[in-house]
Scaffold this motif. Structure first.
Motif, PDB file in Angstrom:
ATOM      1  N   ARG A   1       0.841  -1.203   0.000  1.00 30.27           N
ATOM      2  CA  ARG A   1       0.000   0.000   0.000  1.00 30.27           C
ATOM      3  C   ARG A   1       0.876   1.253   0.000  1.00 30.27           C
ATOM      4  O   ARG A   1       2.009   1.228   0.500  1.00 30.27           O
ATOM      5  N   PRO A   2       0.381   2.385  -0.529  1.00 31.77           N
ATOM      6  CA  PRO A   2       1.117   3.640  -0.415  1.00 31.77           C
ATOM      7  C   PRO A   2       1.429   3.945   1.054  1.00 31.77           C
ATOM      8  O   PRO A   2       0.574   3.791   1.921  1.00 31.77           O
ATOM      9  N   GLY A   3       2.654   4.329   1.329  1.00 31.04           N
ATOM     10  CA  GLY A   3       3.096   4.576   2.700  1.00 31.04           C
ATOM     11  C   GLY A   3       3.644   3.341   3.384  1.00 31.04           C
ATOM     12  O   GLY A   3       4.204   3.434   4.478  1.00 31.04           O
ATOM     13  N   GLY A   4       3.480   2.165   2.755  1.00 30.15           N
ATOM     14  CA  GLY A   4       4.056   0.940   3.299  1.00 30.15           C
ATOM     15  C   GLY A   4       5.568   0.930   3.137  1.00 30.15           C
ATOM     16  O   GLY A   4       6.138   1.789   2.456  1.00 30.15           O
ATOM     17  N   THR A   5       6.215  -0.023   3.749  1.00 27.53           N
ATOM     18  CA  THR A   5       7.675   0.011   3.830  1.00 27.53           C
ATOM     19  C   THR A   5       8.339  -1.208   3.206  1.00 27.53           C
ATOM     20  O   THR A   5       7.744  -2.276   3.083  1.00 27.53           O
ATOM     21  N   LEU A   6       9.599  -1.007   2.847  1.00 26.65           N
ATOM     22  CA  LEU A   6      10.465  -2.046   2.298  1.00 26.65           C
ATOM     23  C   LEU A   6      11.781  -2.010   3.050  1.00 26.65           C
ATOM     24  O   LEU A   6      12.353  -0.934   3.261  1.00 26.65           O
ATOM     25  N   ALA A   7      12.251  -3.185   3.451  1.00 23.16           N
ATOM     26  CA  ALA A   7      13.585  -3.305   4.051  1.00 23.16           C
ATOM     27  C   ALA A   7      14.420  -4.224   3.175  1.00 23.16           C
ATOM     28  O   ALA A   7      14.066  -5.390   2.985  1.00 23.16           O
ATOM     29  N   LEU A   8      15.511  -3.691   2.632  1.00 22.66           N
ATOM     30  CA  LEU A   8      16.506  -4.491   1.916  1.00 22.66           C
ATOM     31  C   LEU A   8      17.652  -4.712   2.886  1.00 22.66           C
ATOM     32  O   LEU A   8      18.308  -3.773   3.313  1.00 22.66           O
ATOM     33  N   PHE A   9      17.881  -5.967   3.237  1.00 18.88           N
ATOM     34  CA  PHE A   9      18.750  -6.291   4.371  1.00 18.88           C
ATOM     35  C   PHE A   9      19.772  -7.342   3.986  1.00 18.88           C
ATOM     36  O   PHE A   9      19.530  -8.186   3.125  1.00 18.88           O
ATOM     37  N   HIS A  10      20.905  -7.279   4.626  1.00 19.93           N
ATOM     38  CA  HIS A  10      21.863  -8.383   4.621  1.00 19.93           C
ATOM     39  C   HIS A  10      22.557  -8.370   5.979  1.00 19.93           C
ATOM     40  O   HIS A  10      22.889  -7.298   6.478  1.00 19.93           O
ATOM     41  N   PRO A  11      22.780  -9.545   6.604  1.00 16.51           N
ATOM     42  CA  PRO A  11      23.348  -9.566   7.952  1.00 16.51           C
ATOM     43  C   PRO A  11      24.819  -9.172   8.027  1.00 16.51           C
ATOM     44  O   PRO A  11      25.364  -9.068   9.133  1.00 16.51           O
ATOM     45  N   ILE A  12      25.473  -8.938   6.899  1.00 16.71           N
ATOM     46  CA  ILE A  12      26.789  -8.299   6.905  1.00 16.71           C
ATOM     47  C   ILE A  12      26.794  -7.250   5.795  1.00 16.71           C
ATOM     48  O   ILE A  12      25.988  -7.296   4.863  1.00 16.71           O
ATOM     49  N   GLY A  13      27.711  -6.292   5.926  1.00 18.27           N
ATOM     50  CA  GLY A  13      27.778  -5.202   4.960  1.00 18.27           C
ATOM     51  C   GLY A  13      28.392  -5.626   3.636  1.00 18.27           C
ATOM     52  O   GLY A  13      28.889  -6.741   3.471  1.00 18.27           O
ATOM     53  N   ARG A  14      28.358  -4.695   2.692  1.00 19.13           N
ATOM     54  CA  ARG A  14      28.833  -4.993   1.339  1.00 19.13           C
ATOM     55  C   ARG A  14      30.307  -5.379   1.312  1.00 19.13           C
ATOM     56  O   ARG A  14      30.697  -6.323   0.633  1.00 19.13           O
ATOM     57  N   ALA A  15      31.153  -4.655   2.045  1.00 16.42           N
ATOM     58  CA  ALA A  15      32.589  -4.948   2.027  1.00 16.42           C
ATOM     59  C   ALA A  15      32.876  -6.310   2.651  1.00 16.42           C
ATOM     60  O   ALA A  15      33.677  -7.093   2.122  1.00 16.42           O
ATOM     61  N   ALA A  16      32.223  -6.604   3.770  1.00 17.01           N
ATOM     62  CA  ALA A  16      32.433  -7.896   4.427  1.00 17.01           C
ATOM     63  C   ALA A  16      31.942  -9.044   3.551  1.00 17.01           C
ATOM     64  O   ALA A  16      32.572 -10.104   3.469  1.00 17.01           O
ATOM     65  N   LEU A  17      30.822  -8.840   2.870  1.00 14.99           N
ATOM     66  CA  LEU A  17      30.291  -9.872   1.987  1.00 14.99           C
ATOM     67  C   LEU A  17      31.228 -10.106   0.802  1.00 14.99           C
ATOM     68  O   LEU A  17      31.508 -11.240   0.430  1.00 14.99           O
ATOM     69  N   ALA A  18      31.728  -9.016   0.223  1.00  9.88           N
ATOM     70  CA  ALA A  18      32.659  -9.151  -0.898  1.00  9.88           C
ATOM     71  C   ALA A  18      33.913  -9.904  -0.468  1.00  9.88           C
ATOM     72  O   ALA A  18      34.400 -10.788  -1.183  1.00  9.88           O
TER      73      ALA A  18
ATOM     74  N   LEU B   1      21.412  -2.359   5.563  1.00  7.96           N
ATOM     75  CA  LEU B   1      19.967  -2.155   5.682  1.00  7.96           C
ATOM     76  C   LEU B   1      19.579  -0.853   4.984  1.00  7.96           C
ATOM     77  O   LEU B   1      20.014   0.227   5.368  1.00  7.96           O
ATOM     78  N   ALA B   2      18.771  -0.992   3.953  1.00  2.46           N
ATOM     79  CA  ALA B   2      18.196   0.166   3.282  1.00  2.46           C
ATOM     80  C   ALA B   2      16.686   0.096   3.473  1.00  2.46           C
ATOM     81  O   ALA B   2      16.066  -0.932   3.192  1.00  2.46           O
ATOM     82  N   LEU B   3      16.117   1.174   3.974  1.00  2.00           N
ATOM     83  CA  LEU B   3      14.675   1.253   4.183  1.00  2.00           C
ATOM     84  C   LEU B   3      14.072   2.202   3.173  1.00  2.00           C
ATOM     85  O   LEU B   3      14.676   3.236   2.832  1.00  2.00           O
ATOM     86  N   ALA B   4      12.888   1.870   2.695  1.00  4.13           N
ATOM     87  CA  ALA B   4      12.205   2.716   1.733  1.00  4.13           C
ATOM     88  C   ALA B   4      10.722   2.713   2.008  1.00  4.13           C
ATOM     89  O   ALA B   4      10.187   1.777   2.607  1.00  4.13           O
ATOM     90  N   VAL B   5      10.058   3.777   1.558  1.00  2.23           N
ATOM     91  CA  VAL B   5       8.602   3.919   1.708  1.00  2.23           C
ATOM     92  C   VAL B   5       7.977   3.905   0.326  1.00  2.23           C
ATOM     93  O   VAL B   5       8.508   4.509  -0.612  1.00  2.23           O
ATOM     94  N   ARG B   6       6.873   3.201   0.202  1.00  3.48           N
ATOM     95  CA  ARG B   6       6.137   3.136  -1.060  1.00  3.48           C
ATOM     96  C   ARG B   6       5.471   4.480  -1.318  1.00  3.48           C
ATOM     97  O   ARG B   6       4.708   4.976  -0.498  1.00  3.48           O
TER      98      ARG B   6
END
Length: 199
Positions: free
Chosen positions: A135-152, A192-197
């Motif tokens: 729904r408009p105003g709803g949220t999205l969380a793009l997550f990974h339990p380690i950061g980009r550098a650690a994952l790479a 963790l990147a959070l976004a709103v619809r």
């Protein structure tokens, strides 16, 4: 099924049986990320690319007994591992592709997506599909339990400027897909990147 889907399924099928044992300490990071979604009692939330369902218990705790928790994944072996771990008690498991979700438009309050973005064959279109079902105003969380550098480093590679999860790339990608990024954290302990619809 596209080659991209076949590759993703083969990758995760080979790892499903011992996935949780390989990453036994991720639970608190998942719980902390779910807390930042700001879910309320009774909310409807999708764990997109749920894997073995590690986010389902904290998602269930956040929305309570009156809420709806759905874990969707493309790989049957991952969903089977989620059942073996008992996480199907915390949410409904669904074999589904984020390219075409079986949900009504604007029917969910939030989407949690751990490690998903890097495996999307068409990120802009797939993120639009996630926006469609929220729904408009709803949220999205793009997550990974380690950061980009650690994952790479774990994968024996370097971060490149075209990394989809870099803040300068992810913000415009989300904006073009119906989302507005509201926060961005990339540190060793988590991504963790959070976004709103957008309405």
């Amino acid at each position: 099924m596209s080659d991209d889907h076949t590759h993703v399924q083969e990758f995760f099928t080979a790892r499903a049986a011992d996935w949780d044992e390989r990453f036994p300490d991720d639970g608190p990071a998942y719980a902390a990320a779910v807390a930042e979604l700001g879910l309320r009692e009774g909310d409807r939330v999708l764990d997109a690319g749920c894997g073995t369902g590690r986010a389902l218990p904290p998602l269930r705790a956040a929305v309570g007994a009156s809420g709806v928790v759905i874990g969707a994944d493309l790989t049957p072996a991952m969903l089977e591992a989620a059942v073996r771990a008992g996480r199907n008690r915390d949410g409904q498991l669904l074999l589904a592709d984020v390219a075409g979700l079986p949900f009504r438009t604007d029917s969910l309050d939030a989407v949690f997506a751990a490690g998903l973005v890097a495996h999307l064959p068409n990120p802009a279109e797939n993120l639009k599909e996630l926006a469609r079902v929220v729904r408009p105003g709803g949220t999205l969380a793009l997550f990974h339990p380690i950061g980009r550098a650690a994952l790479a480093a774990r994968q024996g590679r370097q971060i490149t400027p075209d990394d989809l999860r870099a803040e300068g790339n992810l913000g415009p990608l989300l904006a073009g897909s119906g989302w507005a990024m509201t926060s961005y954290v990339d540190e060793d302990a988590r991504f963790l990147a959070l976004a709103v619809r957008r309405g």
